[in-house]
Scaffold this motif. Structure first.
Motif, PDB file in Angstrom:
ATOM      1  N   SER A  84    -135.925 -64.738 -18.309  1.00 32.06           N
ATOM      2  CA  SER A  84    -136.157 -63.370 -18.790  1.00 32.06           C
ATOM      3  C   SER A  84    -134.910 -62.798 -19.458  1.00 32.06           C
ATOM      4  N   VAL A  85    -133.743 -63.082 -18.862  1.00 33.60           N
ATOM      5  CA  VAL A  85    -132.487 -62.599 -19.449  1.00 33.60           C
ATOM      6  C   VAL A  85    -132.230 -63.259 -20.797  1.00 33.60           C
ATOM      7  N   LEU A  86    -132.456 -64.561 -20.884  1.00 32.30           N
ATOM      8  CA  LEU A  86    -132.261 -65.264 -22.153  1.00 32.30           C
ATOM      9  C   LEU A  86    -133.206 -64.748 -23.232  1.00 32.30           C
ATOM     10  N   GLN A  87    -134.430 -64.449 -22.843  1.00 28.90           N
ATOM     11  CA  GLN A  87    -135.390 -63.902 -23.806  1.00 28.90           C
ATOM     12  C   GLN A  87    -134.930 -62.536 -24.311  1.00 28.90           C
ATOM     13  N   PRO A 116    -130.078 -66.590 -54.277  1.00 25.43           N
ATOM     14  CA  PRO A 116    -131.268 -66.182 -53.520  1.00 25.43           C
ATOM     15  C   PRO A 116    -132.564 -66.312 -54.319  1.00 25.43           C
ATOM     16  N   GLU A 117    -132.493 -66.153 -55.625  1.00 23.84           N
ATOM     17  CA  GLU A 117    -133.691 -66.231 -56.456  1.00 23.84           C
ATOM     18  C   GLU A 117    -133.897 -67.624 -57.051  1.00 23.84           C
ATOM     19  N   LYS A 118    -133.039 -68.561 -56.657  1.00 29.56           N
ATOM     20  CA  LYS A 118    -133.171 -69.933 -57.155  1.00 29.56           C
ATOM     21  C   LYS A 118    -133.202 -70.940 -56.002  1.00 29.56           C
ATOM     22  N   GLY A 119    -134.001 -70.662 -55.030  1.00 37.73           N
ATOM     23  CA  GLY A 119    -134.185 -71.615 -53.940  1.00 37.73           C
ATOM     24  C   GLY A 119    -133.340 -71.392 -52.722  1.00 37.73           C
ATOM     25  N   GLY A 120    -132.281 -70.580 -52.835  1.00 41.73           N
ATOM     26  CA  GLY A 120    -131.448 -70.265 -51.684  1.00 41.73           C
ATOM     27  C   GLY A 120    -130.723 -71.458 -51.088  1.00 41.73           C
ATOM     28  N   ARG A 121    -130.311 -71.320 -49.822  1.00 45.03           N
ATOM     29  CA  ARG A 121    -129.638 -72.394 -49.089  1.00 45.03           C
ATOM     30  C   ARG A 121    -130.237 -72.477 -47.688  1.00 45.03           C
ATOM     31  N   ARG A 122    -131.376 -73.041 -47.603  1.00 45.89           N
ATOM     32  CA  ARG A 122    -132.089 -73.120 -46.330  1.00 45.89           C
ATOM     33  C   ARG A 122    -131.472 -74.178 -45.421  1.00 45.89           C
ATOM     34  N   LEU A 123    -131.214 -73.816 -44.168  1.00 46.25           N
ATOM     35  CA  LEU A 123    -130.633 -74.737 -43.194  1.00 46.25           C
ATOM     36  C   LEU A 123    -131.672 -75.055 -42.121  1.00 46.25           C
ATOM     37  N   PRO A 124    -132.239 -76.253 -42.128  1.00 50.40           N
ATOM     38  CA  PRO A 124    -133.254 -76.609 -41.117  1.00 50.40           C
ATOM     39  C   PRO A 124    -132.757 -76.468 -39.686  1.00 50.40           C
ATOM     40  N   CYS A 125    -131.456 -76.706 -39.458  1.00 53.47           N
ATOM     41  CA  CYS A 125    -130.931 -76.620 -38.092  1.00 53.47           C
ATOM     42  C   CYS A 125    -131.042 -75.201 -37.539  1.00 53.47           C
ATOM     43  N   LEU A 126    -130.920 -74.183 -38.406  1.00 56.56           N
ATOM     44  CA  LEU A 126    -131.029 -72.801 -37.953  1.00 56.56           C
ATOM     45  C   LEU A 126    -132.459 -72.479 -37.528  1.00 56.56           C
ATOM     46  N   ARG A 127    -133.437 -73.065 -38.225  1.00 52.77           N
ATOM     47  CA  ARG A 127    -134.838 -72.840 -37.872  1.00 52.77           C
ATOM     48  C   ARG A 127    -135.169 -73.468 -36.516  1.00 52.77           C
ATOM     49  N   ARG A 128    -134.445 -74.523 -36.156  1.00 52.05           N
ATOM     50  CA  ARG A 128    -134.692 -75.199 -34.875  1.00 52.05           C
ATOM     51  C   ARG A 128    -133.790 -74.667 -33.755  1.00 52.05           C
ATOM     52  N   TRP A 129    -133.064 -73.627 -34.005  1.00 49.96           N
ATOM     53  CA  TRP A 129    -132.152 -73.033 -33.035  1.00 49.96           C
ATOM     54  C   TRP A 129    -132.906 -72.698 -31.745  1.00 49.96           C
ATOM     55  N   THR A 130    -132.369 -73.115 -30.609  1.00 51.67           N
ATOM     56  CA  THR A 130    -133.041 -72.928 -29.324  1.00 51.67           C
ATOM     57  C   THR A 130    -133.314 -71.469 -29.014  1.00 51.67           C
ATOM     58  N   VAL A 131    -132.485 -70.563 -29.536  1.00 51.27           N
ATOM     59  CA  VAL A 131    -132.652 -69.144 -29.240  1.00 51.27           C
ATOM     60  C   VAL A 131    -134.009 -68.629 -29.706  1.00 51.27           C
ATOM     61  N   TRP A 132    -134.579 -69.257 -30.742  1.00 51.98           N
ATOM     62  CA  TRP A 132    -135.880 -68.783 -31.239  1.00 51.98           C
ATOM     63  C   TRP A 132    -137.009 -69.077 -30.261  1.00 51.98           C
ATOM     64  N   LYS A 133    -136.852 -70.083 -29.418  1.00 52.30           N
ATOM     65  CA  LYS A 133    -137.875 -70.347 -28.398  1.00 52.30           C
ATOM     66  C   LYS A 133    -137.868 -69.240 -27.347  1.00 52.30           C
ATOM     67  N   HIS A 134    -136.671 -68.778 -26.990  1.00 53.10           N
ATOM     68  CA  HIS A 134    -136.585 -67.634 -26.075  1.00 53.10           C
ATOM     69  C   HIS A 134    -137.127 -66.372 -26.752  1.00 53.10           C
ATOM     70  N   PHE A 135    -136.846 -66.220 -28.032  1.00 53.18           N
ATOM     71  CA  PHE A 135    -137.364 -65.089 -28.805  1.00 53.18           C
ATOM     72  C   PHE A 135    -138.895 -65.099 -28.791  1.00 53.18           C
ATOM     73  N   ARG A 136    -139.481 -66.264 -29.031  1.00 53.47           N
ATOM     74  CA  ARG A 136    -140.938 -66.423 -29.027  1.00 53.47           C
ATOM     75  C   ARG A 136    -141.537 -66.067 -27.677  1.00 53.47           C
ATOM     76  N   ASP A 137    -140.910 -66.537 -26.605  1.00 57.67           N
ATOM     77  CA  ASP A 137    -141.469 -66.364 -25.260  1.00 57.67           C
ATOM     78  C   ASP A 137    -141.343 -64.940 -24.743  1.00 57.67           C
ATOM     79  N   TYR A 138    -140.468 -64.135 -25.329  1.00 57.18           N
ATOM     80  CA  TYR A 138    -140.305 -62.751 -24.884  1.00 57.18           C
ATOM     81  C   TYR A 138    -141.600 -61.963 -25.050  1.00 57.18           C
TER      82      TYR A 138
END
Length: 362
Positions: free
Chosen positions: A40-43, A91-113
């Protein structure tokens, strides 16, 4: 019992030993946090960092760089300013997307909140590009961000071969440091140039999510209200026709339940100020509140923990027409609205609404 401290002997009386033993027993008797408490705290921390990032990162970074200009570290903001000038169009030419940021563990806690869930109703073929209409806007677009930017709800697994992107206000990409943070996650300006690049220069299998209602819709956001600003929003349909991108409706049930907002009536002087500010700055100054940091019963700026279910509907096939007529745009706009209404009506009772609830489109 005796102990040697600094070359001298110190004796512990039986009473002292008993006191120490009692203190140790008391300490060991204190219950350790359960796995649920830690979760709960991590979320909560995951949601806190997200809210602070979106509300403060851009402004704080700008003020910090201005401050550094008048210190011995003046070279840092100067070099960064030079970098932004050279990198202005990224930003208007494809940007610089980092797949590792999308897989960041913190987003799983964000989702579960909340929690946030993504529901698939139809397949999306990698041989096409798509514009996903995201509804409703809510206050901070939690459902759209969690599902289309993070990998926590399994978008890539549900739609293999499809890369999801999310558009946001172009002004956000003028803020230092914040622009890098947005691009790394796959966010892009909601401009014709940026959307056109993704739909024409990145091959197929791209799904660009656009929160159609925008800032105007956020002004009417409140629990139990299902009103969308869509009737005169046709630019996304025109873009879809120009690039032959299929239109896909999506609806996030529960998005409007995350905050409480002071909603001013149409025609009031406060609503007039909000409208003028929105036209000048691109976003609306909403007076809203959520839960506090220490208790869900106190008021603060964090969203309430309410379930969000984003349902992605059936794609509307769109032909590629370089210069679509107004009649053609109106036709596919109507087809999109029908698909959205069908999606809403077929799923509303599954995710917290009653059979009598209707989707109002303005």
């Amino acid at each position: 019992s005796r102990a040697v401290l600094g070359g001298s002997r110190v004796s512990l009386s039986p009473g002292s030993r008993a006191s120490i033993q009692t203190a140790l027993r008391t300490l060991l008797a204190v219950p350790w946090p359960s796995q649920r408490d830690v979760g709960s705290v991590l979320q909560l921390l995951a949601v806190l960092q997200w809210v602070l990032s979106f509300l403060l990162m851009g402004t704080v970074s700008l003020l910090l760089l201005i401050y550094l200009l008048f210190t011995s570290f003046w070279l840092i903001p100067v070099l960064y300013l030079a970098w932004i000038i050279l990198d202005w169009d990224t930003p208007e030419k494809g940007g610089r997307r980092l797949p590792c940021l999308r897989r960041w563990t913190v987003w799983k806690h964000f989702r579960d909140y909340f929690p946030v869930k993504l529901v698939k109703t139809h397949d999306l073929s990698p041989s096409h590009n798509y514009i996903i209409g995201s509804h409703p806007h809510g206050i901070l677009c939690v459902g759209a961000f969690c599902n289309f930017i993070t990998g926590s709800t399994g978008f890539e697994e549900l739609f293999p071969g499809i890369r999801s992107f999310l558009t946001t206000l172009a002004g956000n990409f003028r803020l230092p440091v914040f622009r890098e943070y947005l691009m790394s996650g796959g966010l892009f300006p909601v401009t014709r140039r940026a959307i056109g690049y993704l739909l024409s220069q990145k091959g197929t299998g791209n799904a660009v999510a656009i929160v159609i209602g925008g800032a105007a819709e956020s002004l009417s956001c409140r629990p139990g209200v299902t009103t969308l600003i869509l009737k005169n929003r046709k630019g996304f349909v025109r873009m879809a026709l120009r690039h032959g991108a299929f239109l896909v409706p999506s609806f996030s049930f529960g998005e409007n339940d995350l905050f409480r907002q002071v909603v001013f009536e149409e025609g009031s002087w406060m609503r007039s100020i909000q409208r003028r500010f929105q036209k000048m700055m691109g976003f609306a100054p909403c007076l809203f509140y959520g839960r506090g940091l220490t208790s869900c019963h106190s008021r603060g700026f964090l969203p309430y923990a309410r379930p969000i279910t984003t349902v992605v509907g059936e794609p509307v096939a769109v032909p590629k027409v370089e210069n679509p007529s107004r009649e053609l745009v109106d036709r596919y706009h109507e087809l999109y609205i029908r698909a959205l209404l069908k999606l809403f009506n077929e799923n509303k009772t599954k995710y917290g609404l009653s059979e009598s609830d209707e989707l109002h489109i303005l």
